[in-house]
Scaffold this motif. Sequence first.
Motif, PDB file in Angstrom:
ATOM      1  N   ALA A 117       0.801  -1.066  -0.380  1.00 21.68           N
ATOM      2  CA  ALA A 117       0.109  -0.197  -0.055  1.00 21.68           C
ATOM      3  C   ALA A 117       0.611   1.501   0.020  1.00 21.68           C
ATOM      4  CB  ALA A 117      -0.772   0.079   1.093  1.00 21.68           C
ATOM      5  N   ALA A 118       0.184   2.279  -0.250  1.00 24.98           N
ATOM      6  CA  ALA A 118       1.012   3.905   0.108  1.00 24.98           C
ATOM      7  C   ALA A 118       1.794   3.851   0.948  1.00 24.98           C
ATOM      8  CB  ALA A 118       0.074   4.742  -0.804  1.00 24.98           C
ATOM      9  N   ALA A 119       1.405   3.573   2.587  1.00 19.74           N
ATOM     10  CA  ALA A 119       1.547   4.254   3.339  1.00 19.74           C
ATOM     11  C   ALA A 119       1.218   2.592   4.879  1.00 19.74           C
ATOM     12  CB  ALA A 119       0.941   5.257   4.454  1.00 19.74           C
ATOM     13  N   THR A 120       1.999   2.550   5.487  1.00 17.03           N
ATOM     14  CA  THR A 120       0.994   1.146   6.298  1.00 17.03           C
ATOM     15  C   THR A 120      -0.004   1.411   7.655  1.00 17.03           C
ATOM     16  OG1 THR A 120       3.765   0.138   6.241  1.00 17.03           O
ATOM     17  CG2 THR A 120       2.328  -0.825   7.897  1.00 17.03           C
ATOM     18  N   ASP A 121      -0.770   0.913   8.063  1.00 18.80           N
ATOM     19  CA  ASP A 121      -1.439   0.978   8.235  1.00 18.80           C
ATOM     20  C   ASP A 121      -1.131   1.483  10.029  1.00 18.80           C
ATOM     21  OD1 ASP A 121      -3.836  -0.237  11.248  1.00 18.80           O
ATOM     22  OD2 ASP A 121      -4.676   0.940   9.002  1.00 18.80           O
ATOM     23  N   PRO A 122      -1.550   2.420  10.887  1.00 14.06           N
ATOM     24  CA  PRO A 122      -0.537   2.693  12.592  1.00 14.06           C
ATOM     25  C   PRO A 122      -1.113   1.461  12.599  1.00 14.06           C
ATOM     26  CG  PRO A 122      -1.511   4.616  11.087  1.00 14.06           C
ATOM     27  CD  PRO A 122      -1.538   3.427  10.241  1.00 14.06           C
ATOM     28  N   ALA A 123      -2.219   1.334  12.699  1.00 17.43           N
ATOM     29  CA  ALA A 123      -2.898   0.145  14.124  1.00 17.43           C
ATOM     30  C   ALA A 123      -2.374  -0.908  13.436  1.00 17.43           C
ATOM     31  CB  ALA A 123      -4.152   0.127  14.384  1.00 17.43           C
ATOM     32  N   VAL A 124      -1.825  -1.421  12.758  1.00 13.89           N
ATOM     33  CA  VAL A 124      -1.346  -2.530  12.145  1.00 13.89           C
ATOM     34  C   VAL A 124       0.389  -1.800  12.592  1.00 13.89           C
ATOM     35  CG1 VAL A 124      -0.880  -3.886  10.206  1.00 13.89           C
ATOM     36  CG2 VAL A 124      -3.006  -3.332  10.824  1.00 13.89           C
ATOM     37  N   LEU A 125       0.661  -1.673  11.921  1.00 15.87           N
ATOM     38  CA  LEU A 125       2.521  -1.319  12.869  1.00 15.87           C
ATOM     39  C   LEU A 125       2.729  -1.219  14.157  1.00 15.87           C
ATOM     40  CD1 LEU A 125       5.012  -0.155  11.576  1.00 15.87           C
ATOM     41  CD2 LEU A 125       4.738   1.919  12.265  1.00 15.87           C
ATOM     42  N   ARG A 126       1.719  -0.723  14.790  1.00 21.60           N
ATOM     43  CA  ARG A 126       1.750  -1.059  16.215  1.00 21.60           C
ATOM     44  C   ARG A 126       1.450  -1.798  16.883  1.00 21.60           C
ATOM     45  NH1 ARG A 126       1.275   3.164  20.098  1.00 21.60           N
ATOM     46  NH2 ARG A 126       0.108   4.387  18.807  1.00 21.60           N
ATOM     47  N   ALA A 127       0.623  -2.627  16.385  1.00 22.64           N
ATOM     48  CA  ALA A 127       1.284  -4.505  16.561  1.00 22.64           C
ATOM     49  C   ALA A 127       1.867  -5.168  16.361  1.00 22.64           C
ATOM     50  CB  ALA A 127      -0.521  -5.131  16.021  1.00 22.64           C
ATOM     51  N   ALA A 128       2.153  -5.064  15.098  1.00 20.31           N
ATOM     52  CA  ALA A 128       3.802  -5.752  14.277  1.00 20.31           C
ATOM     53  C   ALA A 128       5.148  -5.055  15.130  1.00 20.31           C
ATOM     54  CB  ALA A 128       3.933  -5.594  13.132  1.00 20.31           C
ATOM     55  N   LEU A 129       5.234  -3.877  15.575  1.00 20.86           N
ATOM     56  CA  LEU A 129       6.323  -3.516  16.297  1.00 20.86           C
ATOM     57  C   LEU A 129       6.144  -4.299  17.673  1.00 20.86           C
ATOM     58  CD1 LEU A 129       6.692  -0.056  15.118  1.00 20.86           C
ATOM     59  CD2 LEU A 129       7.892  -2.005  14.831  1.00 20.86           C
ATOM     60  N   GLY A 130       4.916  -4.416  18.505  1.00 19.13           N
ATOM     61  CA  GLY A 130       5.350  -4.555  19.433  1.00 19.13           C
ATOM     62  C   GLY A 130       5.300  -6.766  19.583  1.00 19.13           C
ATOM     63  N   GLU A 131       4.923  -7.227  18.310  1.00 21.22           N
ATOM     64  CA  GLU A 131       4.933  -8.678  18.383  1.00 21.22           C
ATOM     65  C   GLU A 131       7.228  -8.728  17.656  1.00 21.22           C
ATOM     66  OE1 GLU A 131       4.136 -12.442  15.306  1.00 21.22           O
ATOM     67  OE2 GLU A 131       2.821 -10.721  15.344  1.00 21.22           O
ATOM     68  N   ALA A 132       6.597  -7.765  16.820  1.00 17.58           N
ATOM     69  CA  ALA A 132       8.723  -7.899  16.796  1.00 17.58           C
ATOM     70  C   ALA A 132       9.614  -7.475  18.608  1.00 17.58           C
ATOM     71  CB  ALA A 132       9.392  -6.495  16.062  1.00 17.58           C
ATOM     72  N   ALA A 133       9.245  -6.527  19.021  1.00 20.02           N
ATOM     73  CA  ALA A 133       9.955  -6.741  20.386  1.00 20.02           C
ATOM     74  C   ALA A 133       9.539  -7.615  21.436  1.00 20.02           C
ATOM     75  CB  ALA A 133       9.406  -5.229  21.268  1.00 20.02           C
ATOM     76  N   ARG A 134       8.684  -7.726  21.431  1.00 19.97           N
ATOM     77  CA  ARG A 134       7.828  -9.056  22.021  1.00 19.97           C
ATOM     78  C   ARG A 134       9.758 -10.562  22.011  1.00 19.97           C
ATOM     79  NH1 ARG A 134       3.794  -7.566  22.504  1.00 19.97           N
ATOM     80  NH2 ARG A 134       3.019  -8.824  20.577  1.00 19.97           N
ATOM     81  N   THR A 135       9.299 -10.523  20.266  1.00 25.90           N
ATOM     82  CA  THR A 135      10.256 -11.631  19.556  1.00 25.90           C
ATOM     83  C   THR A 135      11.506 -11.350  20.112  1.00 25.90           C
ATOM     84  OG1 THR A 135       9.012 -11.864  18.164  1.00 25.90           O
ATOM     85  CG2 THR A 135      10.767 -13.028  17.830  1.00 25.90           C
ATOM     86  N   ILE A 136      12.061 -10.361  19.527  1.00 23.21           N
ATOM     87  CA  ILE A 136      13.314  -9.760  20.236  1.00 23.21           C
ATOM     88  C   ILE A 136      13.760  -9.637  21.507  1.00 23.21           C
ATOM     89  CG2 ILE A 136      15.343  -7.934  20.457  1.00 23.21           C
ATOM     90  CD1 ILE A 136      13.929  -6.028  18.233  1.00 23.21           C
ATOM     91  N   GLU A 137      13.389  -9.374  22.514  1.00 18.01           N
ATOM     92  CA  GLU A 137      13.432  -9.977  23.868  1.00 18.01           C
ATOM     93  C   GLU A 137      13.261 -11.169  24.360  1.00 18.01           C
ATOM     94  OE1 GLU A 137      10.599  -9.540  27.474  1.00 18.01           O
ATOM     95  OE2 GLU A 137      10.207  -8.149  26.661  1.00 18.01           O
ATOM     96  N   ALA A 138      12.461 -12.495  23.727  1.00 17.03           N
ATOM     97  CA  ALA A 138      12.420 -14.052  23.807  1.00 17.03           C
ATOM     98  C   ALA A 138      13.911 -14.095  23.366  1.00 17.03           C
ATOM     99  CB  ALA A 138      11.522 -14.619  23.210  1.00 17.03           C
ATOM    100  N   VAL A 139      14.629 -13.860  22.267  1.00 20.61           N
ATOM    101  CA  VAL A 139      15.980 -14.201  21.397  1.00 20.61           C
ATOM    102  C   VAL A 139      16.479 -13.716  23.206  1.00 20.61           C
ATOM    103  CG1 VAL A 139      17.116 -13.922  19.690  1.00 20.61           C
ATOM    104  CG2 VAL A 139      14.706 -14.562  19.185  1.00 20.61           C
ATOM    105  N   ASP A 140      17.045 -12.137  22.942  1.00 21.84           N
ATOM    106  CA  ASP A 140      18.055 -12.229  23.682  1.00 21.84           C
ATOM    107  C   ASP A 140      17.844 -12.970  24.943  1.00 21.84           C
ATOM    108  OD1 ASP A 140      18.915 -10.583  21.931  1.00 21.84           O
ATOM    109  OD2 ASP A 140      17.755  -8.653  22.791  1.00 21.84           O
ATOM    110  N   ARG A 141      16.722 -13.796  25.378  1.00 21.26           N
ATOM    111  CA  ARG A 141      16.679 -14.209  26.853  1.00 21.26           C
ATOM    112  C   ARG A 141      17.400 -15.241  26.476  1.00 21.26           C
ATOM    113  NH1 ARG A 141      11.052 -11.969  27.498  1.00 21.26           N
ATOM    114  NH2 ARG A 141      10.824 -14.323  26.775  1.00 21.26           N
ATOM    115  N   CYS A 142      17.457 -16.368  25.582  1.00 22.71           N
ATOM    116  CA  CYS A 142      17.824 -17.521  25.153  1.00 22.71           C
ATOM    117  C   CYS A 142      19.197 -17.537  24.239  1.00 22.71           C
ATOM    118  CB  CYS A 142      17.021 -18.275  23.865  1.00 22.71           C
ATOM    119  SG  CYS A 142      15.181 -18.267  23.934  1.00 22.71           S
ATOM    120  N   ARG A 143      20.260 -16.396  25.105  1.00 23.89           N
ATOM    121  CA  ARG A 143      21.276 -16.450  24.632  1.00 23.89           C
ATOM    122  C   ARG A 143      21.631 -17.323  25.745  1.00 23.89           C
ATOM    123  NH1 ARG A 143      23.067 -10.928  20.887  1.00 23.89           N
ATOM    124  NH2 ARG A 143      21.266 -11.276  19.934  1.00 23.89           N
TER     125      ARG A 143
END
Length: 143
Positions: A117-143
């Motif tokens: 699309a011409a722009a990313t939907d802000p609500a969808v982006l917010r959810a994806a950024l939250g999921e991304a942060a949780r994924t990174i946190e989980a990966v970092d805990r496993c190191r």
Amino acid sequence: MLKTGGGKDVVETAAGVPGAGAADPPRDLDLVTVPARQGLEAVDILRLRDGVGPVLHDGTCDTLGFLVPPGTAAGWDLPGSACTETYGGGRGGGVRGADEPPVAGTGWLVPPEGAFAAATDPAVLRAALGEAARTIEAVDRCR
């Protein structure tokens, strides 16, 4: 970090960023910037699910910038990110070429012609950024 020139943290954006999902894209687009690692995770999440709009990267690849609809900056409050208001002018006025990113010193990670699309939907982006942060946190805990 993506530079947002001008004295009031504004950027020039495209006068109409083309996108596969938009027949009449908005004239001005706001810019959500995030750390590159979180942004890359979010891009993957959005590509797999809801679609992603154009995405910029800075010259040092420290941050990514998601183009979002105008007005998003007024209500954006996600910790670890910033949303910058934009103003008209952009590439259509001869300031930048039609295939150039709307912010100086950046390049396209997801160019407009490859975006959903011409722009990313802000609500969808917010959810994806939250999921991304949780994924990174989980990966970092496993190191």
